[in-house]
Design a protein around this motif. Structure first.
Motif, PDB file in Angstrom:
ATOM      1  N   SER A 158      31.993  30.230   7.490  1.00 33.25           N
ATOM      2  CA  SER A 158      32.480  28.806   7.904  1.00 33.25           C
ATOM      3  C   SER A 158      30.366  27.827   8.298  1.00 33.25           C
ATOM      4  N   ALA A 184      29.621  24.790  10.188  1.00 36.12           N
ATOM      5  CA  ALA A 184      29.614  23.284  10.917  1.00 36.12           C
ATOM      6  C   ALA A 184      28.454  22.421  11.483  1.00 36.12           C
ATOM      7  N   SER A 200      26.391  19.448  13.527  1.00 38.55           N
ATOM      8  CA  SER A 200      27.137  19.072  15.146  1.00 38.55           C
ATOM      9  C   SER A 200      25.829  17.903  15.478  1.00 38.55           C
ATOM     10  N   ARG A 238      35.554  22.324   1.865  1.00 40.45           N
ATOM     11  CA  ARG A 238      35.116  21.340   2.918  1.00 40.45           C
ATOM     12  C   ARG A 238      35.875  20.672   3.635  1.00 40.45           C
ATOM     13  N   ASP A 239      35.695  20.462   5.085  1.00 41.73           N
ATOM     14  CA  ASP A 239      36.777  19.564   5.578  1.00 41.73           C
ATOM     15  C   ASP A 239      35.776  18.349   6.389  1.00 41.73           C
ATOM     16  N   ALA A 299      36.456  15.717   8.094  1.00 39.61           N
ATOM     17  CA  ALA A 299      36.707  15.404   9.512  1.00 39.61           C
ATOM     18  C   ALA A 299      36.349  16.371   9.952  1.00 39.61           C
ATOM     19  N   LYS A 300      36.015  17.212  10.154  1.00 40.43           N
ATOM     20  CA  LYS A 300      34.967  18.601  10.856  1.00 40.43           C
ATOM     21  C   LYS A 300      33.928  18.341  10.743  1.00 40.43           C
ATOM     22  N   ASN A 301      33.539  18.414   9.426  1.00 38.78           N
ATOM     23  CA  ASN A 301      31.750  18.356   9.161  1.00 38.78           C
ATOM     24  C   ASN A 301      31.547  19.311   8.975  1.00 38.78           C
ATOM     25  N   THR A 302      32.403  20.108   8.825  1.00 36.76           N
ATOM     26  CA  THR A 302      32.295  22.284   8.134  1.00 36.76           C
ATOM     27  C   THR A 302      32.505  21.983   6.892  1.00 36.76           C
TER      28      THR A 302
END
Length: 121
Positions: free
Chosen positions: A21, A23, A25, A71-72, A74-77
């Motif tokens: 993953s 992420a 931020s 990728r997600d 909504a989660k910026n991941t």
């Protein structure tokens, strides 16, 4: 400030699987393209694959259909699912992303710190 943090690396046996993953931020407005790279000892950093903001992917030939990037938003991941791992996959895996920060008038490229993947019996 904007940061990318990889996680999920570790030691696996040949033929095993890992899911990495990455992420993002910070004060992020938008994330455009995201990439996975890897670098083995004594070798140059190489592109593993890329994914656009709308989910279109591109992979290096050595993946041979074994890896999947997703990728997600909504989660910026960013994710890298790795299956049928080989010893040759041993490397530090890095994510890279083109990101526009909140209130910024430009985009910039960001690198994660890397996560170690070791494939060994």
């Amino acid at each position: 400030q904007v940061q990318l943090v990889e996680s999920g690396g570790g030691l696996v046996q040949p033929g095993g699987s890992l899911r990495l993953s990455c992420a993002a931020s910070g004060s992020i407005l938008s994330i455009y393209g995201m990439d996975w790279y890897r670098q083995a000892p004594g070798k140059q950093r190489e592109l593993v694959g890329s994914i656009t903001s709308n989910g279109r992917t591109n992979y290096a030939d050595f993946v041979k259909g074994r890896f999947t990037i997703s990728r997600d938003n909504a989660k910026n991941t960013l994710y890298l699912e790795m299956n049928s791992l080989k010893p040759e996959d041993t490397a530090v895996y890095y994510c890279y992303a083109d990101i526009v920060a909140v209130s910024a008038t430009y985009q910039a490229g960001y690198w994660g710190q890397g996560t170690q993947v070791t494939v060994s019996a």
